[in-house]
Design a protein around this motif. Structure first.
Motif, PDB file in Angstrom:
ATOM      1  N   ILE A  18       0.840  -1.198   0.000  1.00 23.58           N
ATOM      2  CA  ILE A  18       0.000   0.000   0.000  1.00 23.58           C
ATOM      3  C   ILE A  18       0.874   1.246   0.000  1.00 23.58           C
ATOM      4  O   ILE A  18       0.627   2.192  -0.752  1.00 23.58           O
ATOM      5  N   LYS A  19       1.925   1.254   0.829  1.00 19.65           N
ATOM      6  CA  LYS A  19       2.851   2.394   0.885  1.00 19.65           C
ATOM      7  C   LYS A  19       3.479   2.630  -0.476  1.00 19.65           C
ATOM      8  O   LYS A  19       3.571   3.767  -0.949  1.00 19.65           O
ATOM      9  N   SER A  20       3.913   1.584  -1.129  1.00 17.33           N
ATOM     10  CA  SER A  20       4.563   1.702  -2.424  1.00 17.33           C
ATOM     11  C   SER A  20       3.615   2.301  -3.460  1.00 17.33           C
ATOM     12  O   SER A  20       4.006   3.173  -4.245  1.00 17.33           O
ATOM     13  N   GLU A  21       2.390   1.868  -3.464  1.00  9.82           N
ATOM     14  CA  GLU A  21       1.404   2.379  -4.418  1.00  9.82           C
ATOM     15  C   GLU A  21       1.117   3.865  -4.171  1.00  9.82           C
ATOM     16  O   GLU A  21       1.080   4.660  -5.108  1.00  9.82           O
ATOM     17  N   ILE A  22       0.928   4.226  -2.907  1.00  8.70           N
ATOM     18  CA  ILE A  22       0.637   5.623  -2.568  1.00  8.70           C
ATOM     19  C   ILE A  22       1.820   6.515  -2.913  1.00  8.70           C
ATOM     20  O   ILE A  22       1.658   7.575  -3.525  1.00  8.70           O
TER      21      ILE A  22
END
Length: 74
Positions: free
Chosen positions: A19-23
């Motif tokens: 999720i962090k990577s996508e955001i």
């Protein structure tokens, strides 16, 4: 976010790093576009982006992590 419908958000468990990577990848693209749009007013020679929790760039299974995704979006 690309590929994610809000109605599907809670149907599939995803890791915090995914999720962090996508955001961060989407944030970086928007941030860089805003900075580079101002090129007609001033000359920007370098953009610095630091992620102190980014890791080596690849997970153990070989998939790309945040730093590689951001470099690919450049």
């Amino acid at each position: 976010m690309p590929g994610i419908n809000l109605s599907d958000f809670f149907k599939e468990k995803r890791s915090a790093s995914e999720i962090k990577s996508e955001i961060l990848n989407e944030y970086f693209k928007a941030w860089a576009a805003i900075l580079l749009k101002g090129q007609s007013y001033k000359q920007i020679e370098k953009i610095l982006y630091v992620d102190l929790f980014s890791g080596p760039g690849l997970y153990e299974n070989g998939s790309q992590s945040t730093p590689i995704k951001i470099l690919n979006s450049i």
